[in-house]
Design a protein around this motif. Sequence first.
Motif, PDB file in Angstrom:
ATOM      1  N   THR A  38       0.844  -1.189   0.000  1.00 36.76           N
ATOM      2  CA  THR A  38       0.000   0.000   0.000  1.00 36.76           C
ATOM      3  C   THR A  38       0.876   1.234   0.000  1.00 36.76           C
ATOM      4  OG1 THR A  38      -1.814   1.140   1.128  1.00 36.76           O
ATOM      5  CG2 THR A  38      -0.162   0.084   2.519  1.00 36.76           C
ATOM      6  N   ASN A  70      -9.278  -0.565   1.783  1.00 37.42           N
ATOM      7  CA  ASN A  70      -9.509   0.856   2.070  1.00 37.42           C
ATOM      8  C   ASN A  70      -8.294   1.530   2.700  1.00 37.42           C
ATOM      9  OD1 ASN A  70     -12.183   0.635   1.107  1.00 37.42           O
ATOM     10  ND2 ASN A  70     -12.911  -0.032   3.113  1.00 37.42           N
ATOM     11  N   ASN A  71      -7.106   1.211   2.152  1.00 40.77           N
ATOM     12  CA  ASN A  71      -5.839   1.807   2.604  1.00 40.77           C
ATOM     13  C   ASN A  71      -5.487   1.449   4.038  1.00 40.77           C
ATOM     14  OD1 ASN A  71      -5.272   3.178   0.138  1.00 40.77           O
ATOM     15  ND2 ASN A  71      -6.746   4.769   0.716  1.00 40.77           N
ATOM     16  N   LYS A  72      -6.104   0.412   4.575  1.00 44.50           N
ATOM     17  CA  LYS A  72      -5.760  -0.093   5.897  1.00 44.50           C
ATOM     18  C   LYS A  72      -5.277  -1.531   5.774  1.00 44.50           C
ATOM     19  CE  LYS A  72      -8.975   2.906   8.395  1.00 44.50           C
ATOM     20  NZ  LYS A  72     -10.138   2.973   9.307  1.00 44.50           N
ATOM     21  N   TYR A 106      -4.704  -5.295   7.345  1.00 47.95           N
ATOM     22  CA  TYR A 106      -5.264  -6.217   8.321  1.00 47.95           C
ATOM     23  C   TYR A 106      -4.329  -7.415   8.457  1.00 47.95           C
ATOM     24  CZ  TYR A 106      -9.428  -3.376   7.989  1.00 47.95           C
ATOM     25  OH  TYR A 106     -10.300  -2.310   8.019  1.00 47.95           O
ATOM     26  N   GLU A 160      -6.025  -4.199  12.871  1.00 48.53           N
ATOM     27  CA  GLU A 160      -6.108  -3.232  11.780  1.00 48.53           C
ATOM     28  C   GLU A 160      -5.024  -2.176  11.979  1.00 48.53           C
ATOM     29  OE1 GLU A 160      -9.950  -1.041  10.303  1.00 48.53           O
ATOM     30  OE2 GLU A 160      -8.972   0.207  11.812  1.00 48.53           O
ATOM     31  N   TYR A 161      -4.264  -1.918  10.912  1.00 50.71           N
ATOM     32  CA  TYR A 161      -3.186  -0.924  10.972  1.00 50.71           C
ATOM     33  C   TYR A 161      -3.460   0.170   9.949  1.00 50.71           C
ATOM     34  CZ  TYR A 161       1.494   1.146  10.578  1.00 50.71           C
ATOM     35  OH  TYR A 161       2.552   2.022  10.543  1.00 50.71           O
ATOM     36  N   TYR A 162      -3.417   1.438  10.424  1.00 52.45           N
ATOM     37  CA  TYR A 162      -3.642   2.583   9.549  1.00 52.45           C
ATOM     38  C   TYR A 162      -2.310   3.292   9.348  1.00 52.45           C
ATOM     39  CZ  TYR A 162      -6.134   6.548   7.480  1.00 52.45           C
ATOM     40  OH  TYR A 162      -6.592   7.503   6.619  1.00 52.45           O
ATOM     41  N   TRP A 207      -2.489   0.917  15.520  1.00 55.21           N
ATOM     42  CA  TRP A 207      -3.064  -0.431  15.485  1.00 55.21           C
ATOM     43  C   TRP A 207      -4.363  -0.468  16.293  1.00 55.21           C
ATOM     44  CZ3 TRP A 207      -1.388  -4.410  12.524  1.00 55.21           C
ATOM     45  CH2 TRP A 207      -0.093  -4.356  12.008  1.00 55.21           C
TER      46      TRP A 207
END
Length: 568
Positions: A441, A488-490, A492, A508-510, A516
């Motif tokens: 990403t 969605n740009n996150k 998992y 989930e990591y943004y 996290w």
Amino acid sequence: MKTISTFCLLVLAHFAGMAQSPLAFNYQAVLRSTDGAPIINNDIGLKISILSDTVQNIVHYAEIQDVTTDSYGRINLKIGTGDILLGSFSGINWEDGNYFIRIEFDDSGGTNYQLAGQTQLLSVPYALYSSQSGNSFMAGEGIDIDEDVISNTGDLSAANELQTLTKLGNTVVLSQGGGAITDSDNQSLNVISVGTSRQIQISGGNSVTIEVADNDNQPENEIQVISISNDTIYLSNGGYVKLPIPTSAIVPPGGCIQSLSPEPPPGYFYSGTGITAGDLWNDLPPMTYSRFGAAVATVNNKIYVFGGWDGVSSVSNVVEVFDLDNQTWEKKSNMPTAVVYAAAAVIGSSIHVLGGYNGNTIVNRHQVYNTLNNSWSLATNLPQARSGCGAAVVSGKIYLIGGFFNNTALNTNQMYDPVTSAWVDKAPMTTARTDFATAQTNDGIYAIGGWNQDVLNVNEFYNPTADTWTTYYSTSYYRSGCSGAVVNNKIYVLGGGTLYNYNSITEEYYPLTNEWKTKTSMPSPRSFFGAIGIDDKIYIVGGNFGEALKSIMVYDPATTQYYIHCSQ
């Protein structure tokens, strides 16, 4: 309005040899107006208070004084000599604790006081306390007082003052002959099942019986998962309830409805609570073959599964494809070389299956599957044989990262250009690893978790343009055999675990916030499975949990907030 600023607090207790000498201490301050200029040659009315508690406002003494500032704005006071408003200055018992001084003033010389400030007294209480306490002391045993010198006449050895407390088995020992105590009461606590009851027993003692009404006597099946889909709430082991549909009609008093809006409709009021729905897992039709360690990729809304192992027979060369549109599986042409723990990467309509283990040795095979004509070909071999590696595609080039070879986790990073059919060495990972989650990403590649002599939680990002690695915030859980997907740009990261304990945890990591979050877990633990992000959902395929799995599940990370409104 003018204000007062204290620039110096001099605390001096005056005690002459005569009993009639007044108790007092000096206080000096400078008065300034709001613009910072000193208030010079001005008559000032002051109120001074001594407090022991500024929170409860306990005042022990208060007096007033009239003073005149000098040409520098200074005032000089002898606190204790003013006109008494409350208490007795000589009656303040300074040994009781901390005291504070509060200054209030009127810059017109009257009694319309305003607060200038308050501060803790430090030196004055000790001076005044010494005047009250006298100078006669009585020496106890082992103590000698000679004028103002106090000395120890008893045991002068400092070496025997420190002792150590230790526990040897059931005996607690105090060093330097301090004695010992032995506890011979060794007991154990255990729980046994007796029909539908549980009995807690202490060895050599009593027991307590608890009725749990577990008719099937299987405690492992008592945990259930609650979920919501549209207007229905489900319980994982059976049972559901439908939520009321919002309507313009007024339901009976006390009845409630759900709504997507926090604003209640006419005739209702917001209950102050709501439901967060979504973040769901659902089963899909399973594969024909059970397998784990398979390579998984997606092309044109189809999921392709290559090879793997069923944990019993030989390594597989079987290829299956799942059509998301019609929810069916179809077998495709077998791979030329059967492999498990290989990596997969997609270039156009072709899927590259890289490395892996063939049942006898780790290979450097580079197999390419054409999804358009269901055919296989071979491309330039890997520079190094490896299994358990990760692969990602950035700007039409494949990056093959990490893995395992010759009993060693690798940190290598090599790029394959399909135009030139050549492999090029790139900057290696900071942390060597195998069996980790890979995610692409933001024009870069993340390598998360894995194994290198021990289970990892390290999160690294590779920038292909700069050819650099950066370590970001680690996951909350150590895990290998896990998988990663992007929606969605996150990112998992799912499942995996230690060598002895696999989990079902979803994180989930943004990347934008380097944050996290723990999300809804998979319905069951698993490791060495495939994970693919398609549109806004994640699909996981196969895996291992005590046995090879053939299941496929879909995860929707989206959530919807419903608000509960009740009739008036």
